[in-house]
Motif scaffolding. Structure first.
Motif, PDB file in Angstrom:
ATOM      1  N   ASN A   1       6.125   6.235   1.180  1.00 20.35           N
ATOM      2  CA  ASN A   1       6.110   5.807   2.698  1.00 20.35           C
ATOM      3  C   ASN A   1       6.965   4.835   3.037  1.00 20.35           C
ATOM      4  O   ASN A   1       7.137   3.918   2.407  1.00 20.35           O
ATOM      5  N   PRO A   2       7.485   5.072   4.174  1.00 19.62           N
ATOM      6  CA  PRO A   2       8.763   4.465   4.755  1.00 19.62           C
ATOM      7  C   PRO A   2       7.981   2.952   5.126  1.00 19.62           C
ATOM      8  O   PRO A   2       8.842   1.959   4.821  1.00 19.62           O
ATOM      9  N   SER A   3       7.036   2.830   5.755  1.00 17.79           N
ATOM     10  CA  SER A   3       6.493   1.415   5.954  1.00 17.79           C
ATOM     11  C   SER A   3       6.025   0.607   4.809  1.00 17.79           C
ATOM     12  O   SER A   3       6.075  -0.536   4.629  1.00 17.79           O
ATOM     13  N   ALA A   4       5.430   1.593   3.763  1.00 15.88           N
ATOM     14  CA  ALA A   4       5.107   0.615   2.268  1.00 15.88           C
ATOM     15  C   ALA A   4       6.511   0.240   1.795  1.00 15.88           C
ATOM     16  O   ALA A   4       6.545  -0.924   1.335  1.00 15.88           O
ATOM     17  N   VAL A   5       7.640   1.087   1.767  1.00 12.30           N
ATOM     18  CA  VAL A   5       8.842   0.608   1.238  1.00 12.30           C
ATOM     19  C   VAL A   5       9.345  -0.513   2.018  1.00 12.30           C
ATOM     20  O   VAL A   5       9.621  -1.505   1.289  1.00 12.30           O
TER      21      VAL A   5
END
Length: 216
Positions: free
Chosen positions: A186-190
């Motif tokens: 997930n981009p926000s998680a990364v």
């Protein structure tokens, strides 16, 4: 090529609006819409066609606590149908409430998705999710000094994918290692994990005020 070397102070994105000759509205959904612009990139050139999705913007929140001297972040496992994957993420959501700014939306999402509120809010990072074809602007906050919302004040009912949520506290070091190992997507998680890790290494000096302006 003669490529310059930039000073740190020069490494800043710049807003430039190229002239649009014509816009065609292709499709309108509940939150998103698809458009085509004829944009002139340089003076005297023919316009080029660019299709893009309009998006209301979004927020994500990295909830952080310290246990036995170790920083831990609260993550949520959520099924994302377009990619057919259950992703470990942070609390997040659209700016889909009229009049809400990024901070208000983040506070609402944290409460709705985790039953927590935070007494300390800072900006971790801002980014455009897919700037080649999407207008989505996304701000990630760091939320600290967390408290559980009293049972009598919990009014949000989780349904659909949200009814399937799984929650877990994760050591920040382990979350960063999972990103580097290709285990989180997930981009926000990364992005949120790596910037939180970096900010901690800098003694939290990189954090910005919760209402900081940006290019959105």
């Amino acid at each position: 090529m003669n490529i310059p070397v930039l000073e740190a102070s020069q490494l800043v994105d710049e807003r430039i609006a190229k002239p649009v000759e014509n816009t065609t509205d292709i499709w309108q959904g509940r939150f998103f819409s698809l458009h085509e612009d004829q944009v002139r990139l340089t003076e005297g050139s023919e316009p080029v066609s660019r299709e893009y999705v309009k998006h209301p913007g979004a927020v994500a929140v990295v909830p952080l606590r310290v246990v036995d001297g170790r920083e831990q972040v609260l993550m949520i496992k959520q099924y994302r149908h377009p990619v057919r994957v259950s992703l470990w993420e942070y609390p997040a959501g659209l700016l889909d409430v009229a009049g809400e700014d990024y901070l208000q939306a983040a506070q609402r999402e944290l409460a709705e998705e985790t039953d927590l509120h935070a007494n300390q809010w800072d900006v971790l990072v801002d980014y455009f999710a897919t700037p080649g074809g999407h207008t989505e602007s996304l701000r990630i906050f760091l939320a600290r000094d967390l408290e559980e919302i009293p049972e009598a004040e919990k009014t949000f009912e989780r349904d659909e994918e949200e009814a399937l949520f799984e929650w877990a506290w994760v050591d920040l070091d382990d979350a960063a290692a999972a990103v580097a190992a290709g285990k989180l997507h997930n981009p926000s998680a990364v992005t949120g994990t790596l910037v939180t890790y970096y900010s901690r290494e800098k003694g939290w000096s990189t954090l910005r005020p919760a209402e900081s302006r940006w290019l959105r």
